[in-house]
Design an enzyme around this catalytic site. Structure first.
Site, PDB file in Angstrom:
ATOM      1  N   TYR A 123      -2.989   4.237 -12.337  1.00 29.59           N
ATOM      2  CA  TYR A 123      -1.941   5.253 -12.188  1.00 29.59           C
ATOM      3  C   TYR A 123      -0.541   4.707 -12.442  1.00 29.59           C
ATOM      4  CZ  TYR A 123      -1.956   3.249  -7.480  1.00 29.59           C
ATOM      5  OH  TYR A 123      -1.941   2.388  -6.411  1.00 29.59           O
TER       6      TYR A 123
ATOM      7  N   SER B 174       0.819  -1.218   0.000  1.00 27.88           N
ATOM      8  CA  SER B 174       0.000   0.000   0.000  1.00 27.88           C
ATOM      9  C   SER B 174       0.851   1.265   0.000  1.00 27.88           C
ATOM     10  CB  SER B 174      -0.915   0.002   1.230  1.00 27.88           C
ATOM     11  OG  SER B 174      -1.543   1.259   1.355  1.00 27.88           O
TER      12      SER B 174
ATOM     13  N   THR C 299      -9.073  -1.429   2.734  1.00 30.58           N
ATOM     14  CA  THR C 299      -8.969  -1.880   1.355  1.00 30.58           C
ATOM     15  C   THR C 299      -9.373  -3.344   1.278  1.00 30.58           C
ATOM     16  OG1 THR C 299      -7.523  -1.885  -0.588  1.00 30.58           O
ATOM     17  CG2 THR C 299      -6.447  -2.285   1.518  1.00 30.58           C
TER      18      THR C 299
ATOM     19  N   GLY D 282     -16.626   0.049 -16.738  1.00 35.83           N
ATOM     20  CA  GLY D 282     -16.416  -0.819 -15.586  1.00 35.83           C
ATOM     21  C   GLY D 282     -17.564  -0.686 -14.619  1.00 35.83           C
ATOM     22  N   ALA D 283     -17.694  -1.687 -13.733  1.00 39.34           N
ATOM     23  CA  ALA D 283     -18.792  -1.666 -12.762  1.00 39.34           C
ATOM     24  C   ALA D 283     -18.372  -2.320 -11.449  1.00 39.34           C
ATOM     25  CB  ALA D 283     -20.016  -2.364 -13.340  1.00 39.34           C
ATOM     26  N   GLY D 284     -17.059  -2.364 -11.168  1.00 36.77           N
ATOM     27  CA  GLY D 284     -16.554  -2.893  -9.904  1.00 36.77           C
ATOM     28  C   GLY D 284     -16.645  -1.838  -8.806  1.00 36.77           C
TER      29      GLY D 284
ATOM     30  N   LYS E  39     -13.912  -3.931   2.614  1.00 36.72           N
ATOM     31  CA  LYS E  39     -14.748  -2.726   2.477  1.00 36.72           C
ATOM     32  C   LYS E  39     -16.211  -2.981   2.854  1.00 36.72           C
ATOM     33  CE  LYS E  39     -11.875  -0.174  -0.756  1.00 36.72           C
ATOM     34  NZ  LYS E  39     -11.788   0.583  -2.006  1.00 36.72           N
TER      35      LYS E  39
ATOM     36  N   SER F  89      -0.486   4.043   0.996  1.00 35.60           N
ATOM     37  CA  SER F  89      -1.110   4.940   1.973  1.00 35.60           C
ATOM     38  C   SER F  89      -0.168   5.363   3.102  1.00 35.60           C
ATOM     39  CB  SER F  89      -2.367   4.300   2.543  1.00 35.60           C
ATOM     40  OG  SER F  89      -3.320   4.138   1.518  1.00 35.60           O
TER      41      SER F  89
ATOM     42  N   ASN G 188     -14.224   2.833   2.707  1.00 38.03           N
ATOM     43  CA  ASN G 188     -12.752   2.810   2.589  1.00 38.03           C
ATOM     44  C   ASN G 188     -12.068   3.645   3.650  1.00 38.03           C
ATOM     45  OD1 ASN G 188     -13.145   5.435   1.691  1.00 38.03           O
ATOM     46  ND2 ASN G 188     -11.535   5.297   0.153  1.00 38.03           N
TER      47      ASN G 188
ATOM     48  N   ASP H 103     -13.524   7.322  -2.203  1.00 37.29           N
ATOM     49  CA  ASP H 103     -13.022   7.022  -3.553  1.00 37.29           C
ATOM     50  C   ASP H 103     -13.715   7.878  -4.617  1.00 37.29           C
ATOM     51  OD1 ASP H 103     -11.115   5.112  -2.936  1.00 37.29           O
ATOM     52  OD2 ASP H 103     -12.543   3.449  -3.038  1.00 37.29           O
TER      53      ASP H 103
HETATM   54  P1  ATR Z   1     -12.281  -2.729  -8.302  1.00 39.89           P
HETATM   55  O1  ATR Z   1     -12.900  -3.048  -6.978  1.00 39.89           O
HETATM   56  O2  ATR Z   1     -10.829  -2.367  -8.214  1.00 39.89           O
HETATM   57  O3  ATR Z   1     -13.058  -1.719  -9.069  1.00 39.89           O
HETATM   58  P2  ATR Z   1     -13.367  -5.139  -9.445  1.00 39.89           P
HETATM   59  O4  ATR Z   1     -14.477  -5.047  -8.475  1.00 39.89           O
HETATM   60  O5  ATR Z   1     -12.659  -6.439  -9.620  1.00 39.89           O
HETATM   61  O6  ATR Z   1     -12.247  -4.076  -9.141  1.00 39.89           O
HETATM   62  O7  ATR Z   1     -13.948  -4.649 -10.856  1.00 39.89           O
HETATM   63  C1  ATR Z   1     -13.223  -4.716 -12.015  1.00 39.89           C
HETATM   64  C2  ATR Z   1     -14.046  -4.144 -13.178  1.00 39.89           C
HETATM   65  O8  ATR Z   1     -13.233  -4.182 -14.343  1.00 39.89           O
HETATM   66  C3  ATR Z   1     -15.282  -4.924 -13.502  1.00 39.89           C
HETATM   67  O9  ATR Z   1     -16.257  -4.047 -14.019  1.00 39.89           O
HETATM   68  C4  ATR Z   1     -14.796  -5.885 -14.617  1.00 39.89           C
HETATM   69  O10 ATR Z   1     -15.812  -6.296 -15.519  1.00 39.89           O
HETATM   70  P3  ATR Z   1     -16.871  -7.459 -15.109  1.00 39.89           P
HETATM   71  O11 ATR Z   1     -17.897  -6.819 -14.222  1.00 39.89           O
HETATM   72  O12 ATR Z   1     -17.424  -7.884 -16.416  1.00 39.89           O
HETATM   73  O13 ATR Z   1     -16.071  -8.530 -14.432  1.00 39.89           O
HETATM   74  C5  ATR Z   1     -13.852  -4.972 -15.346  1.00 39.89           C
HETATM   75  N1  ATR Z   1     -12.797  -5.698 -16.073  1.00 39.89           N
HETATM   76  C6  ATR Z   1     -11.657  -6.188 -15.540  1.00 39.89           C
HETATM   77  N2  ATR Z   1     -10.900  -6.751 -16.498  1.00 39.89           N
HETATM   78  C7  ATR Z   1     -11.576  -6.612 -17.668  1.00 39.89           C
HETATM   79  C8  ATR Z   1     -11.319  -6.978 -19.033  1.00 39.89           C
HETATM   80  N3  ATR Z   1     -10.192  -7.602 -19.383  1.00 39.89           N
HETATM   81  N4  ATR Z   1     -12.233  -6.653 -19.964  1.00 39.89           N
HETATM   82  C9  ATR Z   1     -13.372  -6.002 -19.631  1.00 39.89           C
HETATM   83  N5  ATR Z   1     -13.679  -5.644 -18.347  1.00 39.89           N
HETATM   84  C10 ATR Z   1     -12.791  -5.923 -17.396  1.00 39.89           C
END
Ligand code: ATR
Length: 277
Positions: free
Chosen positions: A219, A18, A65, A130-132, A69, A20, A90, A105
């Site tokens: 980054y 980390s 982290t 993305g949606a993580g 979380k 941090s 976080n 965040d």
């Molecule tokens: P974090 O908490 O760091 O945001 P995460 O929860 O693992 O990480 O989320 C990763 C995101 O990146 C997800 O939206 C993932 O898509 P899925 O929901 O379909 O799994 C997306 N992602 C990671 N690698 C990818 C790739 N090679 N192609 C497309 N989407 C990717």
């Protein structure tokens, strides 16, 4: 350090990598605050115990982290509205006797983006790729920042729908929506050095135009393949270092009630991350 030194820490697994401690200890030193900041490895499932340890040891600031979380969001006494909506925390700070869970965040990204780009997000059309966890925090905060439209583009539709539910103006979309927005942010790990898709670009780059501001939360490298492609196509770019600094700065301000020394924190990050080759 002395008998009255105050303690802040980050919990996670893994956590030794980390950044941090470097960022926060530089900030404490800059302001002459008698605080210190440690990285504490806490195994999965023990996040609630870590919150109890905060009470027991009188720890005054906690960063949280992976993978804690969600559990910490459940274990604190009170939650900010961001944590209520995201279910993820976080940062924990004290409000009197209560431990409050926050999520810095999303606001950290908004603050960094607006400072780095000079562009306000109020009334902006924003696409989040993305949606993580990170993407969800950004969608929620960009909604509060007053964006007129948020389009969530993700490989998996179900998680895109959950993310889009976090802001009234958000909906799910596809690559075809990207040409018509003002701001596009990559909130996946695609393009991250050492990651599974280090050379990759989310959704190719044919949609990028000169009117776009293209941002990345990755980054390392400082200029990701996506940002390089965006620059080649004449778009403005915003890298991911600012989010790292500003999510920490917001946590620092919650804990200490002092304005965070952004320049010092940025210099600490720049010193810890090697420049691109
Ligand atoms: P974090 O908490 O760091 O945001 P995460 O929860 O693992 O990480 O989320 C990763 C995101 O990146 C997800 O939206 C993932 O898509 P899925 O929901 O379909 O799994 C997306 N992602 C990671 N690698 C990818 C790739 N090679 N192609 C497309 N989407 C990717």
């Amino acid at each position: 350090m002395s008998g009255v030194t105050r303690l802040a820490a980050v919990i996670g697994d893994p956590v030794r990598h980390s950044m941090s401690p470097t960022i926060h200890n530089a900030a404490f030193a800059e302001l002459g605050l008698d605080w210190t900041y440690l990285a504490l490895p806490v195994p999965s499932g023990r996040g609630g115990d870590a919150v109890e340890a905060m009470r027991l040891f009188g720890i005054d600031g906690l960063s949280v982290t992976m993978p804690h979380k969600d559990t910490v969001a459940q274990a604190v006494d009170a939650r900010t509205s961001a944590v209520e909506r995201l279910g993820a925390c976080n940062c924990v700070f004290r409000d009197g006797d209560r431990l409050v869970g926050d999520n810095t965040d999303g606001d950290g990204w908004v603050r960094a983006f607006e400072l780095d780009s000079g562009l306000g997000l109020a009334d902006a059309r924003v696409a989040v790729i993305g949606a993580g966890g990170a993407a969800r925090a950004i969608v929620e905060a960009v909604g509060r920042a007053g964006a007129s439209e948020i389009v969530v583009v993700n490989r998996t539709t179900a998680s895109a729908e959950r993310a889009a539910a976090l802001a009234e103006v958000a909906r799910i979309g596809t690559v075809d929506d990207l040409a018509d927005v003002d701001v596009v942010v990559n909130a996946t790990s695609i393009g991250m050095a050492g990651g599974p898709d280090a050379e990759g670009i989310p959704l190719s780059g044919s949609w990028i135009g000169q009117h776009h501001v293209v941002a990345d939360i990755v980054y390392q490298p400082r200029s990701t393949p996506l940002l390089q492609e965006a620059a080649r196509r004449g778009a403005r770019t915003v890298g991911g270092l600012g989010m790292l600094v500003h999510q920490a700065a917001t946590a620092f301000e919650r804990w200490t009630n002092h304005t965070a020394p952004i320049d010092t924190m940025t210099a600490a990050v720049l010193g810890a991350i090697p420049p691109d080759d």
